[in-house]
Design an enzyme around this catalytic site. Sequence first.
Site, PDB file in Angstrom:
ATOM      1  N   ARG A  80      41.886  24.634  35.652  1.00 14.22           N
ATOM      2  CA  ARG A  80      40.478  24.235  35.503  1.00 14.22           C
ATOM      3  C   ARG A  80      39.743  25.323  34.721  1.00 14.22           C
ATOM      4  NH1 ARG A  80      35.541  24.750  39.213  1.00 14.22           N
ATOM      5  NH2 ARG A  80      34.056  23.556  38.001  1.00 14.22           N
ATOM      6  N   HIS A 123      29.424  25.248  32.750  1.00 14.25           N
ATOM      7  CA  HIS A 123      29.519  26.215  33.837  1.00 14.25           C
ATOM      8  C   HIS A 123      28.569  27.354  33.479  1.00 14.25           C
ATOM      9  CE1 HIS A 123      32.277  27.566  37.322  1.00 14.25           C
ATOM     10  NE2 HIS A 123      31.294  28.455  37.249  1.00 14.25           N
ATOM     11  N   GLU A 168      28.350  22.675  39.827  1.00 14.15           N
ATOM     12  CA  GLU A 168      27.404  23.135  40.841  1.00 14.15           C
ATOM     13  C   GLU A 168      25.948  22.951  40.419  1.00 14.15           C
ATOM     14  OE1 GLU A 168      28.581  27.107  42.007  1.00 14.15           O
ATOM     15  OE2 GLU A 168      30.493  26.404  42.821  1.00 14.15           O
ATOM     16  N   ASN A 293      33.381  22.178  45.582  1.00 11.35           N
ATOM     17  CA  ASN A 293      33.532  23.633  45.695  1.00 11.35           C
ATOM     18  C   ASN A 293      33.041  24.049  47.074  1.00 11.35           C
ATOM     19  OD1 ASN A 293      34.228  23.471  43.019  1.00 11.35           O
ATOM     20  ND2 ASN A 293      32.520  24.680  42.247  1.00 11.35           N
ATOM     21  N   TYR A 295      32.971  27.419  49.973  1.00 14.18           N
ATOM     22  CA  TYR A 295      33.271  28.823  50.274  1.00 14.18           C
ATOM     23  C   TYR A 295      32.932  29.241  51.693  1.00 14.18           C
ATOM     24  CZ  TYR A 295      34.094  29.595  45.320  1.00 14.18           C
ATOM     25  OH  TYR A 295      34.616  29.544  44.054  1.00 14.18           O
ATOM     26  N   GLU A 353      37.104  24.405  43.717  1.00 10.71           N
ATOM     27  CA  GLU A 353      36.984  25.862  43.922  1.00 10.71           C
ATOM     28  C   GLU A 353      37.037  26.161  45.408  1.00 10.71           C
ATOM     29  OE1 GLU A 353      33.617  27.950  42.242  1.00 10.71           O
ATOM     30  OE2 GLU A 353      33.794  26.826  40.371  1.00 10.71           O
TER      31      GLU A 353
HETATM   32  O1  IFM Z   1      32.154  32.687  40.637  1.00 12.22           O
HETATM   33  C1  IFM Z   1      31.526  31.552  41.146  1.00 12.22           C
HETATM   34  C2  IFM Z   1      31.745  30.366  40.247  1.00 12.22           C
HETATM   35  O2  IFM Z   1      31.287  30.599  38.955  1.00 12.22           O
HETATM   36  C3  IFM Z   1      31.016  29.157  40.790  1.00 12.22           C
HETATM   37  N1  IFM Z   1      31.337  28.930  42.166  1.00 12.22           N
HETATM   38  C4  IFM Z   1      31.261  30.047  43.072  1.00 12.22           C
HETATM   39  C5  IFM Z   1      32.055  31.222  42.531  1.00 12.22           C
HETATM   40  C6  IFM Z   1      31.973  32.413  43.488  1.00 12.22           C
HETATM   41  O3  IFM Z   1      30.653  32.803  43.687  1.00 12.22           O
END
Ligand code: IFM
Length: 443
Positions: A80, A123, A168, A293, A295, A353
């Site tokens: 990606r 992005h 995002e 995505n 986290y 992600e």
């Molecule tokens: O590095 C970023 C990425 O560009 C977009 N998603 C979150 C990642 C970590 O913060």
Amino acid sequence: MSFSFRRTDFPDGFLFGAATAAYQIEGSSFGDAGPSHWDTFAATPGNVVNAETGAIACDHYHRYAEDLDLIRAGGFDAYRFSTSWARVMPDGKSVNAEGLDFYDRLADAILERGLKPYLTLYHWDLPAALSDLGGWRNRDVASWFADYAGIVMRRIGDRMAATATINEPWCVSWLSHFWGIHAPGLRDIRAAARSMHHVLLAHARALEAMRAAGHSNLGIVLNFEHANPASDRPEDVAAAKRYDGFYNRWFIEALTRKSYPQEILEAFGDHMPQGYQDDLQAIGAPIDWLGVNYYTRTNVAHDPASAWPSLKSVRGPLPKTDMGWEIYPDGLHGFLTRLHRDYTSDTPIIVTENGMAWDDRVEGGRVDDAERIAYFDTHLAAVRRAIADGAPVRGYFGWSLLDNYEWSFGYGKRFGMVHVDYETQKRTPKASFEAFRQAIGGN
Ligand code: IFM
């Protein structure tokens, strides 16, 4: 240390990939790219740690062959990456042939290694010239973006396995125009309301243009963060619901239900662009896949002293990454099953992600990132549980292939499966890279 899973623990055809983004790795000073709003944002005191920029980054512009070799050696199926708007259209209007040539070479090089190219068109590197015109606050950004998407896709669209419009949208709009943490660094509710609508309109117009040109397998990548009430108090529960509204529900509800969450709309009031309702039909046009995505989670408390949304994040009890983000794999399972159940039904979901920053050090030629192995392992277990619960999850991309430019944090936060020495540009695969290689079958 190794993973607790093998490739065969996932359904046939499940994709494993590695992800990057143009500004974070390429080196924006190479190949006649124009300035983006990240260059100007980083050149303004206080915005980025050490005023670092993506000018050189990982020099991927010159080293892409070596980087793609690594992806193949790790046994990954897909890569990606994103194209940079400012590289393709340095002044926001005319096309930089060298920029398109680079992505043409890159597309071929990805395919030559047997990898599936997963493209993201935006992005975050908006040409500074378009930022001058109001950027994401200007409704015209939708047609500017559709034109740019058409230019990129005419050149490389024939070779893409899948294409996402925007990465995002929450970061493009709220984080950048209300919290001021990303470029262009505005802290303004009107700018936020406008950009939160225009970013989705831009997605819609680009999607229409690409469909009209015959491209297929088109989607968008949303980021989700679990909103955990800091306590059982009704005020905190309500604050977490607001957080979920402007972070998670705003985007997915517009895309799948053609509406915005009422509570957020009311707070935006007259700041919403006039006639926004007329765009929702186009924004809700079907997508072929959704990128997710994920986290972390945020612990949300009511904050009566601050303006709407009157909330703050409080430190939670879970172990944290180098970003200070709590490690909460259940949140990924929660979103994958919730999206399938409440919003996207059988539309394929790809985890585009997931990963963590850690203060990695090279010692004796090795980087033992056991914490990252555990992070990937527990999140991939959450993906497996979501699949068992019926969510149509078709792939998982680790963020990130390389240590890279972590936006406002500069180069201090390392997310890579491969360590980068920014002085020498030497790549050193970390133990997590080796763990993937063993689990999914690389050389
Ligand atoms: O590095 C970023 C990425 O560009 C977009 N998603 C979150 C990642 C970590 O913060």
